[in-house]
Design a protein around this motif. Structure first.
Motif, PDB file in Angstrom:
ATOM      1  N   ASN A   1      84.762  34.861  26.165  1.00  0.00           N
ATOM      2  CA  ASN A   1      83.341  34.615  25.901  1.00  0.00           C
ATOM      3  C   ASN A   1      82.562  34.792  27.205  1.00  0.00           C
ATOM      4  N   PRO A   2      82.285  36.040  27.569  1.00  0.00           N
ATOM      5  CA  PRO A   2      81.689  36.296  28.883  1.00  0.00           C
ATOM      6  C   PRO A   2      80.225  35.861  28.959  1.00  0.00           C
ATOM      7  N   VAL A   3      79.807  35.536  30.160  1.00  0.00           N
ATOM      8  CA  VAL A   3      78.400  35.249  30.440  1.00  0.00           C
ATOM      9  C   VAL A   3      77.659  36.584  30.490  1.00  0.00           C
ATOM     10  N   MET A   4      76.542  36.677  29.778  1.00  0.00           N
ATOM     11  CA  MET A   4      75.847  37.949  29.625  1.00  0.00           C
ATOM     12  C   MET A   4      74.548  38.041  30.419  1.00  0.00           C
ATOM     13  N   GLU A   5      74.311  37.094  31.305  1.00  0.00           N
ATOM     14  CA  GLU A   5      73.095  37.151  32.115  1.00  0.00           C
ATOM     15  C   GLU A   5      73.368  36.562  33.491  1.00  0.00           C
ATOM     16  N   VAL A   6      72.895  37.244  34.525  1.00  0.00           N
ATOM     17  CA  VAL A   6      73.031  36.761  35.899  1.00  0.00           C
ATOM     18  C   VAL A   6      71.736  36.038  36.270  1.00  0.00           C
ATOM     19  N   PRO A   7      71.790  34.705  36.503  1.00  0.00           N
ATOM     20  CA  PRO A   7      70.558  33.934  36.735  1.00  0.00           C
ATOM     21  C   PRO A   7      69.785  34.361  37.975  1.00  0.00           C
ATOM     22  N   ASP A   8      70.482  34.540  39.088  1.00  0.00           N
ATOM     23  CA  ASP A   8      69.812  34.939  40.332  1.00  0.00           C
ATOM     24  C   ASP A   8      70.829  35.586  41.262  1.00  0.00           C
ATOM     25  N   GLY A   9      70.394  35.918  42.471  1.00  0.00           N
ATOM     26  CA  GLY A   9      71.254  36.643  43.406  1.00  0.00           C
ATOM     27  C   GLY A   9      71.960  35.792  44.436  1.00  0.00           C
ATOM     28  N   SER A  10      72.073  34.490  44.199  1.00  0.00           N
ATOM     29  CA  SER A  10      72.798  33.640  45.154  1.00  0.00           C
ATOM     30  C   SER A  10      74.298  33.947  45.093  1.00  0.00           C
TER      31      SER A  10
ATOM     32  N   VAL B   1     100.709  55.454  32.330  1.00  0.00           N
ATOM     33  CA  VAL B   1      99.265  55.248  32.515  1.00  0.00           C
ATOM     34  C   VAL B   1      98.684  54.489  31.318  1.00  0.00           C
ATOM     35  N   LEU B   2      99.071  54.898  30.094  1.00  0.00           N
ATOM     36  CA  LEU B   2      98.537  54.258  28.896  1.00  0.00           C
ATOM     37  C   LEU B   2      99.013  52.816  28.755  1.00  0.00           C
ATOM     38  N   ASP B   3     100.207  52.515  29.293  1.00  0.00           N
ATOM     39  CA  ASP B   3     100.743  51.138  29.237  1.00  0.00           C
ATOM     40  C   ASP B   3     100.161  50.235  30.320  1.00  0.00           C
ATOM     41  N   GLU B   4      99.618  50.862  31.366  1.00  0.00           N
ATOM     42  CA  GLU B   4      99.093  50.081  32.495  1.00  0.00           C
ATOM     43  C   GLU B   4      97.897  49.242  32.046  1.00  0.00           C
ATOM     44  N   GLU B   5      97.943  47.978  32.348  1.00  0.00           N
ATOM     45  CA  GLU B   5      96.839  47.078  32.032  1.00  0.00           C
ATOM     46  C   GLU B   5      96.010  46.842  33.281  1.00  0.00           C
ATOM     47  N   SER B   6      94.696  46.943  33.132  1.00  0.00           N
ATOM     48  CA  SER B   6      93.813  46.729  34.269  1.00  0.00           C
ATOM     49  C   SER B   6      93.967  45.308  34.802  1.00  0.00           C
ATOM     50  N   ASP B   7      93.979  45.199  36.121  1.00  0.00           N
ATOM     51  CA  ASP B   7      94.076  43.873  36.737  1.00  0.00           C
ATOM     52  C   ASP B   7      92.826  43.042  36.474  1.00  0.00           C
ATOM     53  N   LEU B   8      91.730  43.717  36.160  1.00  0.00           N
ATOM     54  CA  LEU B   8      90.456  43.035  35.926  1.00  0.00           C
ATOM     55  C   LEU B   8      90.119  43.089  34.445  1.00  0.00           C
ATOM     56  N   LYS B   9      89.892  41.933  33.841  1.00  0.00           N
ATOM     57  CA  LYS B   9      89.597  41.858  32.410  1.00  0.00           C
ATOM     58  C   LYS B   9      88.383  40.972  32.181  1.00  0.00           C
ATOM     59  N   ASN B  10      87.666  41.274  31.112  1.00  0.00           N
ATOM     60  CA  ASN B  10      86.564  40.414  30.707  1.00  0.00           C
ATOM     61  C   ASN B  10      87.113  39.136  30.083  1.00  0.00           C
ATOM     62  N   PRO B  11      86.449  37.996  30.279  1.00  0.00           N
ATOM     63  CA  PRO B  11      86.868  36.773  29.594  1.00  0.00           C
ATOM     64  C   PRO B  11      86.562  36.864  28.094  1.00  0.00           C
TER      65      PRO B  11
ATOM     66  N   GLY C   1      75.008  33.591  41.325  1.00  0.00           N
ATOM     67  CA  GLY C   1      74.099  32.806  40.491  1.00  0.00           C
ATOM     68  C   GLY C   1      74.705  31.482  40.071  1.00  0.00           C
ATOM     69  N   GLY C   2      75.639  30.975  40.892  1.00  0.00           N
ATOM     70  CA  GLY C   2      76.281  29.700  40.596  1.00  0.00           C
ATOM     71  C   GLY C   2      77.399  29.777  39.581  1.00  0.00           C
ATOM     72  N   ILE C   3      77.740  30.977  39.110  1.00  0.00           N
ATOM     73  CA  ILE C   3      78.770  31.159  38.071  1.00  0.00           C
ATOM     74  C   ILE C   3      79.905  32.010  38.639  1.00  0.00           C
ATOM     75  N   ASP C   4      81.144  31.600  38.349  1.00  0.00           N
ATOM     76  CA  ASP C   4      82.323  32.354  38.785  1.00  0.00           C
ATOM     77  C   ASP C   4      82.211  33.801  38.284  1.00  0.00           C
ATOM     78  N   VAL C   5      82.414  34.764  39.181  1.00  0.00           N
ATOM     79  CA  VAL C   5      82.289  36.173  38.782  1.00  0.00           C
ATOM     80  C   VAL C   5      83.277  36.544  37.680  1.00  0.00           C
ATOM     81  N   LYS C   6      84.378  35.813  37.569  1.00  0.00           N
ATOM     82  CA  LYS C   6      85.368  36.099  36.520  1.00  0.00           C
ATOM     83  C   LYS C   6      84.880  35.690  35.138  1.00  0.00           C
ATOM     84  N   ASP C   7      83.803  34.893  35.079  1.00  0.00           N
ATOM     85  CA  ASP C   7      83.256  34.456  33.796  1.00  0.00           C
ATOM     86  C   ASP C   7      82.217  35.418  33.241  1.00  0.00           C
ATOM     87  N   TYR C   8      81.772  36.375  34.061  1.00  0.00           N
ATOM     88  CA  TYR C   8      80.762  37.333  33.614  1.00  0.00           C
ATOM     89  C   TYR C   8      81.402  38.492  32.850  1.00  0.00           C
TER      90      TYR C   8
END
Length: 580
Positions: A325-334, A313-323, A397-404
């Motif tokens: 330099n992540p984007v810290m604001e969601v411009p809108d709900g598109s 469990v401790l060695d398991e790496e999450s499949d989802l990781k923050n980039p 918001g026009g930005i790839d969700v993986k960049d947030y």
């Protein structure tokens, strides 16, 4: 594995170090006592005065008290260190699991994670205590007692050297047989926990179908399999004790025979009576330390498997990781889906979604319709990165969700799941999961919008009314409305209702949709529903079939152009007329 475990000692390093230090002191005092006793016996045999006896008695009393004090301190420090180590280990495991994606959890299963956080941690905790206490005491006692035995009895002490290889060979044979058995036992622990968890979660179904007897039989069978495996392992481990007893009796017999013979032949010159007694005492100390080592081997045999499962469990790496330099604001709900395909694991043969191209403008209300298993929930879970798309790109918001930053993204996407989960606590505490510092006015506002305020006011205590774990003391429709209110409290840019009004009546559903439309005009609203009436006023309706978009348009457009949508609408209309 060892690196992970040692990292959990942390602030408990001091007691973890002091425990073996005091253990070592205790062993030294214990090993000197037989030698002092031997000198006392020799003095008595030589006809000493009472003053000499008193002097030796005081020395033995002081040595015993010092040994006792060191033993108590070692026990206290080892208990503190092991309990703290287990606390840190559970914390690290739980924190790691919280970071897992859904796919990581799927790989382990919920029941297996529960076993690792409870049973496996307990086994490792017990082993840690034995390592810093008994695993230090036993080898030190073995070495010190042998040295003192050699000082007291000379070459006669080598009787012990002859018995050690015999014991070591016996222990190795036992461990080799038992290890595979414990591996199987822990897998069956997982199965047993899964059975209990499934039964308790579905207890209403069990009782409504009168299947208690079947469930008891099923649990009994799983429990009996576990019992048989443990019994087989314990039968083999039971050979430890007779093996040790044989060694003790053989050693004592050899020392008594050869020692007595040496005393008689040399007239007490090569070996006197006092040294003979001390040798017998040292033989017990040596063989007791070997017995302790055998206990450690048994415990370690069990806990090594637990430690490996914890390390997985401790060695398991999450499949989802923050980039980086992540984007810290969601411009809108598109929301944009560009060539998106998705499957739940790399080994999966079929895809849950394929070739999805969809643009949803910010503030729009979108209905998603389709049969069971067509990918409706999978589609929405990609938006807040509960899973990542296998192919293509999802943008918010026009930005790839993986960049947030994932926390930022998920704070702006409120999702009310199919399975409505409430936690034990008050109504207000459950609602404040959406916003921790929400005022009473804010709670009442979102509850009125979710059509929940009216029934909350009827509860004893109102917003302070107690909710049982899982919300078992409120109805399905009430749970849904509370979960919707909790999501609204986040004031999100995107609101996803995953079949979240299925348990409420059509009038309440209509009032809820009207309130959302008027109060949240700038929030993008995605409504997954089985009822056409729940989505017919939406700006856009997406019809999914077989993981693909079959059609997209308004209610009137789909009634004219989409056979699947038209068939569902007509069948529901006919059912409504018949019920009316």
């Amino acid at each position: 594995m060892i690196r992970h475990l040692l990292a959990c000692v942390r602030e408990y390093k001091r007691p973890a170090i002091l425990s073996p230090v005091f253990i070592a002191a205790e062993v030294v005092f214990e090993c000197f006592i037989p030698m002092i006793t031997a000198n006392l016996i020799n003095e008595i045999e030589a006809g000493c005065s009472m003053a000499v006896i008193t002097k030796y008695g005081l020395i033995l009393t002081v040595m015993a008290l010092l040994s006792l004090t060191c033993g108590v301190l070692a026990g206290s420090y080892s208990a503190t260190a092991s309990a703290g180590f287990a606390k840190n280990l559970r914390h690290d495991l739980f924190t790691k699991v919280q970071d897992f994606s859904f796919s990581n959890i799927d790989r382990f299963s919920t029941a297996s994670l529960v076993t690792r956080l409870t049973t496996d941690v307990t086994h490792v905790q017990m082993s840690f205590m034995m390592i810093i206490r008994i695993a230090v005491r036993a080898p030190l006692m073995l070495v010190f007692a042998f040295v003192m035995a050699y000082i007291s009895g000379g070459k006669l002490a080598f009787v012990f050297a002859g018995i050690i290889p015999f014991l070591a060979a016996g222990f190795l044979l036992i461990i080799r047989r038992v290890m595979p058995m414990f591996r199987a036992v822990f897998r069956k622990y997982d199965d047993l926990n899964a059975s209990v968890q499934e039964n308790i979660k579905g207890i209403r179904v069990v009782k409504s179908y009168v299947r208690e007897g079947y469930e008891q039989q099923r649990f009994g069978a799983a429990s009996d399999r576990l019992r048989r495996d443990f019994t087989d392992a314990e039968k083999i481990l039971a050979f430890n004790m007779p093996l040790m007893q044989v060694a003790i009796y053989v050693c004592n017999l050899c020392i008594a025979f050869f020692g007595a013979r040496l005393i008689i032949q040399t007239g007490g010159v090569a070996l006197d009576l006092g040294n003979m007694v001390s040798l017998l005492t040292y033989s017990i100390q040596i063989l007791m330390s070997l017995m302790m080592l055998s206990m450690i081997f048994v415990m370690l045999t069990m806990s090594v498997q637990s430690a490996r499962r914890i390390a997985e469990v401790l060695d398991e790496e999450s499949d989802l990781k923050n980039p980086e330099n992540p984007v810290m604001e969601v411009p809108d709900g598109s929301i944009d889906f560009d060539g998106v395909s998705f499957k739940y694991s790399a080994k999966a043969k079929s895809r849950a979604l394929r070739d999805i191209d969809l643009h949803i403008p910010s503030g729009a209300t979108v209905g998603i319709i389709g049969g069971t298993g067509v990918g409706k929930t999978s589609l929405t879970q990609l938006i807040c990165r509960l899973y990542d798309a296998t192919e293509g790109t999802v943008r918010v918001g026009g930005i790839d969700v993986k960049d947030y930053d994932m926390t930022v993204l998920r704070n702006q996407v409120a999702m009310v799941l199919q399975k409505n989960v409430l936690f034990s606590g008050s109504v207000a505490e459950n609602l404040r999961w959406g916003k921790a510092d929400a005022t009473q006015e804010e709670l009442e506002r979102v509850c009125k919008l979710a059509q929940a305020d009216e029934f909350i006011q009827t509860l004893p205590g109102g917003y302070d009314a107690h909710i049982e774990q899982g919300g078992t003391n409120v109805s399905g429709g009430q749970r849904q409305r509370l979960c919707i209110a909790r999501a609204l409290l986040k004031d999100p840019k995107i609101l996803i209702l995953d079949d979240s009004t299925s348990a409420v009546d059509t009038r309440t559903d209509a009032l809820l949709r009207a309130g959302l439309r008027q109060t949240l005009p700038h929030t993008t609203k995605l409504i997954i529903a089985q009822r056409i009436s729940s989505v017919q006023d939406a700006d856009m309706i997406v019809v999914l079939e077989g993981g693909r978009i079959d059609a997209c348009g308004t209610h009137d457009e789909l009634m004219a152009s989409c056979a699947i949508y038209r068939e569902v609408a007509q069948s529901q209309q006919m059912a409504g007329e018949q019920n009316g």
